[in-house]
Scaffold this active site. Structure first.
Site, PDB file in Angstrom:
ATOM      1  N   ASP A  44       0.538  -1.141  -0.131  1.00 40.40           N
ATOM      2  CA  ASP A  44      -0.118  -0.289   0.667  1.00 40.40           C
ATOM      3  C   ASP A  44       0.848   1.308   0.219  1.00 40.40           C
ATOM      4  O   ASP A  44       0.077   2.867  -0.160  1.00 40.40           O
ATOM      5  CB  ASP A  44      -1.404  -0.176   0.950  1.00 40.40           C
ATOM      6  CG  ASP A  44      -0.523  -0.056   2.026  1.00 40.40           C
ATOM      7  OD1 ASP A  44       0.644  -0.023   2.846  1.00 40.40           O
ATOM      8  OD2 ASP A  44      -0.857  -0.118   3.414  1.00 40.40           O
ATOM      9  N   SER A  45       2.066   1.311  -0.009  1.00 39.31           N
ATOM     10  CA  SER A  45       3.029   2.304  -0.459  1.00 39.31           C
ATOM     11  C   SER A  45       2.706   2.430  -1.983  1.00 39.31           C
ATOM     12  O   SER A  45       3.171   3.542  -1.877  1.00 39.31           O
ATOM     13  CB  SER A  45       4.013   1.586  -0.115  1.00 39.31           C
ATOM     14  OG  SER A  45       4.671   0.544  -1.110  1.00 39.31           O
ATOM     15  N   ASP A  83      -0.852  -6.199  -0.533  1.00 41.04           N
ATOM     16  CA  ASP A  83      -1.126  -5.073   0.717  1.00 41.04           C
ATOM     17  C   ASP A  83      -2.529  -5.261   1.000  1.00 41.04           C
ATOM     18  O   ASP A  83      -3.639  -4.887   0.203  1.00 41.04           O
ATOM     19  CB  ASP A  83      -1.240  -4.174   1.256  1.00 41.04           C
ATOM     20  CG  ASP A  83       1.063  -4.032   1.596  1.00 41.04           C
ATOM     21  OD1 ASP A  83       0.784  -5.080   2.867  1.00 41.04           O
ATOM     22  OD2 ASP A  83       1.875  -3.008   2.231  1.00 41.04           O
ATOM     23  N   GLU A 115      -0.611  -5.544   8.459  1.00 40.51           N
ATOM     24  CA  GLU A 115      -0.656  -5.076   9.747  1.00 40.51           C
ATOM     25  C   GLU A 115      -0.864  -5.364  11.152  1.00 40.51           C
ATOM     26  O   GLU A 115      -2.257  -5.074  11.263  1.00 40.51           O
ATOM     27  CB  GLU A 115      -0.283  -3.247   9.077  1.00 40.51           C
ATOM     28  CG  GLU A 115       0.657  -2.892   8.271  1.00 40.51           C
ATOM     29  CD  GLU A 115       0.464  -1.892   8.096  1.00 40.51           C
ATOM     30  OE1 GLU A 115       0.711  -0.900   8.908  1.00 40.51           O
ATOM     31  OE2 GLU A 115       1.326  -1.158   6.657  1.00 40.51           O
ATOM     32  N   GLU A 182       9.745  -4.026  10.599  1.00 42.39           N
ATOM     33  CA  GLU A 182       9.613  -2.695   9.923  1.00 42.39           C
ATOM     34  C   GLU A 182      10.152  -1.916  10.701  1.00 42.39           C
ATOM     35  O   GLU A 182       9.422  -1.726  11.578  1.00 42.39           O
ATOM     36  CB  GLU A 182       8.596  -2.298   8.476  1.00 42.39           C
ATOM     37  CG  GLU A 182       8.533  -0.950   8.602  1.00 42.39           C
ATOM     38  CD  GLU A 182       8.004   0.333   7.667  1.00 42.39           C
ATOM     39  OE1 GLU A 182       6.857  -0.959   6.721  1.00 42.39           O
ATOM     40  OE2 GLU A 182       8.074   1.282   7.121  1.00 42.39           O
TER      41      GLU A 182
HETATM   42  O1  KIV Z   1       3.714  -1.283   1.607  1.00 42.99           O
HETATM   43  C1  KIV Z   1       4.767  -1.418   1.582  1.00 42.99           C
HETATM   44  O2  KIV Z   1       5.536  -1.528   0.922  1.00 42.99           O
HETATM   45  C2  KIV Z   1       5.552  -2.209   2.820  1.00 42.99           C
HETATM   46  C3  KIV Z   1       6.655  -2.736   2.898  1.00 42.99           C
HETATM   47  C4  KIV Z   1       7.407  -1.464   2.623  1.00 42.99           C
HETATM   48  C5  KIV Z   1       7.440  -3.710   3.258  1.00 42.99           C
HETATM   49  O3  KIV Z   1       4.276  -2.690   3.617  1.00 42.99           O
END
Ligand code: KIV
Length: 275
Positions: A44-45, A83, A115, A182
């Site tokens: 979700d980045s 995610d 998460e 993380e």
């Molecule tokens: O959303 C993401 O890219 C992540 C990674 C940084 C582990 O959760």
């Protein structure tokens, strides 16, 4: 060879480091997959590095499905993990199950990531019971940025470190096949890695994790808003892109591009007949 959750389990037993990178589109997924990475994460980045939000909270299920499906078309050998976005699983076990199912059915993910530790174990168990592999994510969990007061290292003090270790044990117990750590201090990540039977995948968690993950725009120097301390620039693609864009502008402006070889021919007598 196709990577699966079993590959990840065997890699832990055989002490083989696993690699994971993010991807959000077909072309990048193809390149990353061909390079031989073990897993691709549609993180979700996405919200920050592709959509320009200041955090990940605005990312929707529709965003995640759309991008996961694109990556799925490009990733042949990497395990595809998607995610679960903010509020797609925290609200109830039912929501968690329905939304994990959508990422698998509509996005063609092969596992989901969510998460949280003890607080989301009920959701993890329900999703795993539905035969959907779950990667947990603890430590600095970006969806909790407001509760943390910023993107900060977690687990430095005794109580905080104990909570992260307890969370790691709980997500394993709940059935997660792997756990992302993380932004936690390296000695804590080492202890968790030694204690767990499932692989740990570190990002800002030191060298002793069973695998590593990075956001590809970070490691290729394509995202310039900020660079976390844990990022190493493996290539300067951002600079190469800027140089390419500038060369294009110049060649269009001075008439060098397009050249003859980029141009389609026809019988030019036809042009004379046009009115
Ligand atoms: O959303 C993401 O890219 C992540 C990674 C940084 C582990 O959760």
């Amino acid at each position: 060879m196709k990577n699966t959750v079993v590959t990840f389990q065997q890699a832990k037993q055989n002490n083989i480091k696993q690699t994971m990178l993010t991807a959000y589109d077909y072309s990048t997924a193809k390149l990353i997959d061909a390079a031989g990475v073990n897993a691709i994460l549609v993180g979700d980045s996405l919200g920050m590095v592709c959509l320009g939000y200041e955090d990940t909270l605005s990312v929707t299920m529709e965003d995640m499905i759309h991008h996961t499906a694109a990556v799925a078309r490009g990733a042949k050998n990497a395990l595809l993990v998607a995610d679960m976005p903010f509020m797609s699983y925290q609200t109830s076990t039912y929501d968690a199950l329905v939304n994990a199912g959508r990422l698998m059915k509509e996005g063609r993910a092969q596992a989901v990531k969510l998460e949280g530790g003890a607080a989301v174990c009920e959701q993890i168990r329900a999703i795993v019971d539905a035969s959907i592999p779950v990667c947990a994510h603890i430590g600095m969990t970006p969806q909790s940025v407001n509760a943390f007061g910023g993107f900060r290292v977690q687990g430095k003090g005794e109580a905080a470190a104990q909570k992260i270790l307890d969370d790691a044990r709980r997500v394993q117990e709940a059935g997660a096949f792997a756990v992302v750590l993380e932004c936690v201090p390296a000695p804590l990540a080492k202890k968790i890695t030694e204690e767990l039977d499932i692989p740990t995948i570190g990002i800002g968690a030191g060298p002793d994790c069973d695998g590593q993950v990075l956001v590809y725009q970070d490691m290729l120097t394509m995202f310039s808003d900020f660079t976390p301390k844990f990022v190493k620039p493996f290539a300067n693609v951002g600079e190469a892109m800027t140089a390419g864009f500038k060369a294009y502008i110049e060649e269009v402006q001075n008439g060098t591009f397009p050249a003859k070889e980029h141009t389609f021919k026809m019988d030019e007598s036809i042009i004379d007949k046009l009115y």
